[in-house]
Each structure stands twice: as structure tokens, then as C-alpha cells.
Scaffold this active site. Structure first.
Site, PDB file in Angstrom:
ATOM      1  CG  ASN A  30      -0.190   0.059   2.527  1.00  0.00           C
ATOM      2  OD1 ASN A  30       0.190  -0.990   3.039  1.00  0.00           O
ATOM      3  ND2 ASN A  30       0.066   1.248   3.071  1.00  0.00           N
ATOM      4  CB  SER A 157      18.203  -3.138   4.411  1.00  0.00           C
ATOM      5  OG  SER A 157      18.769  -1.861   4.560  1.00  0.00           O
ATOM      6  CE1 TYR A 182      14.550  -1.520   8.557  1.00  0.00           C
ATOM      7  CE2 TYR A 182      16.729  -0.616   8.106  1.00  0.00           C
ATOM      8  CZ  TYR A 182      15.500  -1.071   7.652  1.00  0.00           C
ATOM      9  OH  TYR A 182      15.230  -1.077   6.304  1.00  0.00           O
TER      10      TYR A 182
HETATM   11  N1  LIG Z   1      13.657   3.042   1.493  1.00  0.00           N
HETATM   12  C1  LIG Z   1      14.895   2.584   1.570  1.00  0.00           C
HETATM   13  O1  LIG Z   1      15.873   3.289   1.292  1.00  0.00           O
HETATM   14  C2  LIG Z   1      15.151   1.166   1.993  1.00  0.00           C
HETATM   15  C3  LIG Z   1      16.487   0.746   2.073  1.00  0.00           C
HETATM   16  C4  LIG Z   1      16.751  -0.563   2.418  1.00  0.00           C
HETATM   17  C5  LIG Z   1      15.713  -1.451   2.634  1.00  0.00           C
HETATM   18  N2  LIG Z   1      14.420  -1.013   2.571  1.00  0.00           N
HETATM   19  C6  LIG Z   1      13.356  -1.991   2.809  1.00  0.00           C
HETATM   20  O2  LIG Z   1      12.386  -1.896   1.784  1.00  0.00           O
HETATM   21  C7  LIG Z   1      11.101  -2.216   2.297  1.00  0.00           C
HETATM   22  C8  LIG Z   1      10.131  -1.092   1.983  1.00  0.00           C
HETATM   23  O3  LIG Z   1      10.647   0.121   2.515  1.00  0.00           O
HETATM   24  P1  LIG Z   1       9.945   1.508   2.237  1.00  0.00           P
HETATM   25  O4  LIG Z   1      11.015   2.526   2.225  1.00  0.00           O
HETATM   26  O5  LIG Z   1       9.034   1.395   1.101  1.00  0.00           O
HETATM   27  O6  LIG Z   1       9.114   1.705   3.592  1.00  0.00           O
HETATM   28  P2  LIG Z   1       7.743   2.477   3.841  1.00  0.00           P
HETATM   29  O7  LIG Z   1       7.499   3.509   2.822  1.00  0.00           O
HETATM   30  O8  LIG Z   1       7.785   2.861   5.289  1.00  0.00           O
HETATM   31  O9  LIG Z   1       6.643   1.337   3.652  1.00  0.00           O
HETATM   32  C9  LIG Z   1       6.625   0.247   4.528  1.00  0.00           C
HETATM   33  C10 LIG Z   1       5.433  -0.624   4.219  1.00  0.00           C
HETATM   34  O10 LIG Z   1       5.408  -1.690   5.184  1.00  0.00           O
HETATM   35  C11 LIG Z   1       4.126  -1.731   5.792  1.00  0.00           C
HETATM   36  N3  LIG Z   1       4.138  -2.276   7.154  1.00  0.00           N
HETATM   37  C12 LIG Z   1       4.771  -1.808   8.240  1.00  0.00           C
HETATM   38  N4  LIG Z   1       4.466  -2.569   9.313  1.00  0.00           N
HETATM   39  C13 LIG Z   1       3.613  -3.538   8.883  1.00  0.00           C
HETATM   40  C14 LIG Z   1       2.938  -4.605   9.493  1.00  0.00           C
HETATM   41  N5  LIG Z   1       3.032  -4.834  10.802  1.00  0.00           N
HETATM   42  N6  LIG Z   1       2.159  -5.411   8.742  1.00  0.00           N
HETATM   43  C15 LIG Z   1       2.034  -5.184   7.411  1.00  0.00           C
HETATM   44  N7  LIG Z   1       2.630  -4.169   6.766  1.00  0.00           N
HETATM   45  C16 LIG Z   1       3.414  -3.358   7.501  1.00  0.00           C
HETATM   46  C17 LIG Z   1       3.673  -0.278   5.788  1.00  0.00           C
HETATM   47  O11 LIG Z   1       2.290  -0.209   6.031  1.00  0.00           O
HETATM   48  P3  LIG Z   1       1.604   1.124   6.628  1.00  0.00           P
HETATM   49  O12 LIG Z   1       1.421   2.039   5.448  1.00  0.00           O
HETATM   50  O13 LIG Z   1       0.340   0.637   7.228  1.00  0.00           O
HETATM   51  O14 LIG Z   1       2.563   1.694   7.638  1.00  0.00           O
HETATM   52  C18 LIG Z   1       4.087   0.110   4.383  1.00  0.00           C
HETATM   53  O15 LIG Z   1       3.170  -0.382   3.446  1.00  0.00           O
HETATM   54  C19 LIG Z   1      11.299  -2.453   3.791  1.00  0.00           C
HETATM   55  O16 LIG Z   1      11.424  -3.834   4.002  1.00  0.00           O
HETATM   56  C20 LIG Z   1      12.607  -1.750   4.095  1.00  0.00           C
HETATM   57  O17 LIG Z   1      13.263  -2.343   5.198  1.00  0.00           O
HETATM   58  C21 LIG Z   1      14.120   0.274   2.250  1.00  0.00           C
END
Ligand SMILES: NC(=O)c1ccc[n+]([C@@H]2O[C@H](COP(=O)([O-])OP(=O)(O)OC[C@H]3O[C@@H](n4cnc5c(N)ncnc54)[C@H](OP(=O)(O)O)[C@@H]3O)[C@@H](O)[C@H]2O)c1
Length: 339
Positions: A30, A157, A182
Site C-alpha cells: 500500500n 537492506s 533494524y
Molecule cells: N527506502 C529505503 O531506502 C530502503 C532501504 C533498504 C531497505 N528497505 C526496505 O524496503 C522495504 C520497503 O521500505 P519503504 O522505504 O518502502 O518503507 P515504507 O514507505 O515505510 O513502507 C513500509 C510498508 O510496510 C508496511 N508495514 C509496516 N508494518 C507492517 C505490518 N506490521 N504489517 C504489514 N505491513 C506493515 C507499511 O504499512 P503502513 O502504510 O500501514 O505503515 C508500508 O506499506 C522495507 O522492508 C525496508 O526495510 C528500504
């Protein structure tokens, strides 16, 4: 003269292959990277299910995808990875007879103390990011096994690269530091994805497990998808310098999308962005040295299955893991682990 096979065209992140008839589940579909994984997969003609803990946000995301992808087959289910006991019934609402891929994307990253726990008493990030996806895999097992060659894609990550697991304190009860916890939760996920592939191969399963990471993906570099994500002109301007080294979440989605769709991607591989592993198109990376530690991965597996209260065979694997993995076959020159 024998006819020569046409050369396969290079991977084009903007023109992934069609995947009509396939079913994909994206956790956290989402918002953020998960949203773009879902949008890009929906563009292939596949049925995409968003796993989301918030039905209103999921509906908004599905609407946004429908408005951009004519004829998109998109649905959502309620999925809260922090509620381990709810995952079995969430899977029962999937309404598919087989699942061709799941992208374990959802994640929570806390910046500050205090240490938080789920209702089950597990540290929040370790539970959501790692235990939740492990338990979800267990309940998805029959659907994954019903597909011809399903893929389990775990989003790790770069933050995990400098971390090491403390097997005696996996839930950071003794010395909690939010960023470190984390990073370790992401490392646990990556170990899980690789160990899962070893076990799948040892048991002769056609299911494969691939680990990806998105590099560094910022909202300020991410195109707007109102109401899911709105980027103002000011945010866009302020984000420009960061764009030299980092990227938007639409690009952060590329390694996961490739891992789902590209027949060249093999189980046990690690995929991430090409430029300094922070930005750019996806490529196969050499496994980081500590990710090749199969003893740590095996111990983590046993403890995690106990904590998540699932059978260590996860309904997918019959035998213990064996062998090496992580070799890349593309132009990245990767193969052996490196530090
Ligand atoms: N962005 C980066 O630079 C980066 C770098 C390395 C790794 N990552 C990894 O990439 C993935 C996505 O990151 P992102 O940056 O897109 O994060 P984000 O924008 O914060 O999105 C996180 C997503 O996870 C969902 N979520 C959190 N807790 C949950 C739960 N208990 N049950 C189900 N869904 C849950 C959130 O839902 P809600 O909307 O309800 O909160 C949201 O849809 C993560 O695994 C993160 O560790 C990201």
C-alpha cells in the site's frame, strides 16, 4: 545448419515481460517501495494482491494502480505481520489456487528508543520484518507449492551489511539501539531468504528463494502517486542533490520486480542496484561474506521457527540445507562471497 536461439533481450526495467495468469502477493503493497513493486507487476497483466494492515490505505493504493494500469487485476487483503497468529487467516482470504511469487517487502524501521514490543512480546522490528515474513511463508506454502516454479523474494537492506546477529540476544533485550536493531532484523531476513533457498534445493522443491535490496530509496526522489504519495515541487527540488547517489522508491522496486519475473534470476542470489549498490538498474551481487555463514543461518532458522511457533519445515522443505549458493550468471562478475 541448426537454427540459433534468438538472443534474449537485456532486462528493461520499464518493459518487464508479460505475466498474465500469474498471481503475486506484495506485503506492504500500500505504500513506498511495495506500492511500486505492485504497480510494476500489475503492468504485466498478472493478478497482484496487496498485503496491508490498513484496508483504507490499500484501497487507495489499488485505486491509484487501476488509474495508471488499464485493466489492472489488483486486490488487497488485510495482513498485519506484527500479529503472528493472524497470518494464517489472512492467507485464507487470498482467494487464489496458487501463488507464483510473494514479495516480502513490508518493513518497519524505528529511529528512536524506546524499544517496542508486539502483543506477543517480541521486539517490534525483529517480529514484523523477520518473524512475520517467516510465519507468512509457512502459511503460504501450499499455494506456493501449487505453482509451477514459485518465487519467494525477500527485501533486505544495505543496512544489514555492517551488522552481525547476536544469536544470544536476537530481540535486543540487553542493549537496544534502534538503527542497529533494524539492521539486524534486515540481516535476519536476508539469512532467512538464503537459508530457505538452501533447504528448498535440498528437498528438491521447484520453489526458489531470492534476496534483493533496494539501495537507498527516498520519498523526495519518488514520483507522486496521489493520495498514496504526494511530492511537492519544493521537496523535489530539495531532493535533487541526493539523486546523485540515491534514488526514488519506484527505482527501489526494480530488483524485487526483476527477481519475481526474470527467468535468469536463480534461487539463492542477491540482487540490488547497479551503481555502488545504492541506485540504478538491478544486478546480481556477490553475497556478502557474513551472509554466506550457513551455521549462523541454520541457528537463526531454528530459533526463529520456535519464536514464531511454526514447524521448521515451513510446509515447504523436507530435508536440511546443503551446498553453496549465491553465484551470479550475469555480467556483474559476481560469484564468490566478499566482505
Ligand atoms: N527506502 C529505503 O531506502 C530502503 C532501504 C533498504 C531497505 N528497505 C526496505 O524496503 C522495504 C520497503 O521500505 P519503504 O522505504 O518502502 O518503507 P515504507 O514507505 O515505510 O513502507 C513500509 C510498508 O510496510 C508496511 N508495514 C509496516 N508494518 C507492517 C505490518 N506490521 N504489517 C504489514 N505491513 C506493515 C507499511 O504499512 P503502513 O502504510 O500501514 O505503515 C508500508 O506499506 C522495507 O522492508 C525496508 O526495510 C528500504
Amino acid at each position: 545448419m541448426r537454427p540459433t536461439a534468438p538472443p534474449s533481450r537485456p532486462w528493461d526495467v520499464r518493459r518487464p515481460p508479460r505475466a498474465e495468469g500469474k498471481n503475486f502477493l506484495v506485503t506492504g503493497g500500500n505504500a513506498g517501495i511495495g506500492y511500486f513493486v505492485a504497480e510494476q507487476l500489475a503492468g504485466t497483466g498478472a493478478t497482484v494482491v496487496l498485503g496491508s494492515r490498513n484496508p483504507a490505505k490499500a484501497e487507495a493504493a489499488a485505486d491509484s494502480i487501476r488509474s495508471r494500469v488499464p485493466g489492472a487485476r489488483i486486490r488487497h487483503i488485510r495482513l498485519d505481520l506484527a500479529e503472528l497468529t493472524s497470518l494464517r487467516s489472512s492467507v485464507e482470504t487470498l482467494e487464489v489456487d496458487r501463488l507464483d511469487a510473494v514479495v516480502h517487502n513490508a518493513g518497519v524501521a524505528l529511529d528512536d528508543p524506546p524499544r517496542r514490543e508486539t502483543r506477543d512480546g517480541h521486539e517490534l522490528m525483529f517480529a514484523t520484518n523477520h518473524l512475520g515474513h517467516l510465519a507468512l511463508t509457512r502459511w503460504l506454502a501450499p499455494l506456493l507449492s501449487a505453482a509451477a516454479a514459485a518465487r519467494i523474494v525477500t527485501v533486505g537492506s544495505f543496512a544489514a551489511k555492517s551488522e552481525r546477529l547476536d544469536l544470544d540476544d536476537l530481540q535486543s533485550t540487553q542493549d537496544y539501539q534502534a538503527k542497529r536493531t533494524y539492521g539486524r532484523s534486515k540481516l535476519a531476513q536476508m539469512h532467512f531468504g538464503l537459508e530457505l533457498d538452501r533447504r528448498l534445493r535440498a528437498s528438491g522443491s521447484p520453489v526458489t528463494s531470492v534476496v534483493v535490496h533496494p539501495g537507498g530509496a527516498l520519498d523526495s526522489l519518488t514520483p507522486s502517486r496521489p493520495p498514496v504519495h504526494v511530492r511537492t515541487a519544493g521537496e523535489r527540488l530539495r531532493g535533487l542533490p541526493a539523486g546523485l547517489v540515491l534514488q526514488g522508491k519506484h527505482a527501489g522496486a526494480w530488483p524485487a520486480v526483476r527477481a519475481v519475473l526474470d527467468p535468469q534470476v536463480a534461487g539463492g542470489q542477491l540482487w540490488g542496484p547497479r551503481v555502488f549498490a545504492l541506485r540504478g538498474t538491478p544486478r546480481c551481487e556477490r553475497l556478502w561474506t557474513h551472509l554466506a555463514d550457513t551455521a549462523v543461518a541454520a541457528q537463526l532458522w531454528d530459533v526463529s521457527c520456535e519464536l514464531a511457533d511454526v514447524d521448521p519445515r515451513l510446509g515447504l522443505v523436507a530435508r536440511e540445507a546443503s551446498g553453496t549458493q549465491g553465484a551470479c550468471s550475469d555480467d556483474s562478475g559476481a560469484g564468490a562471497p566478499y566482505s
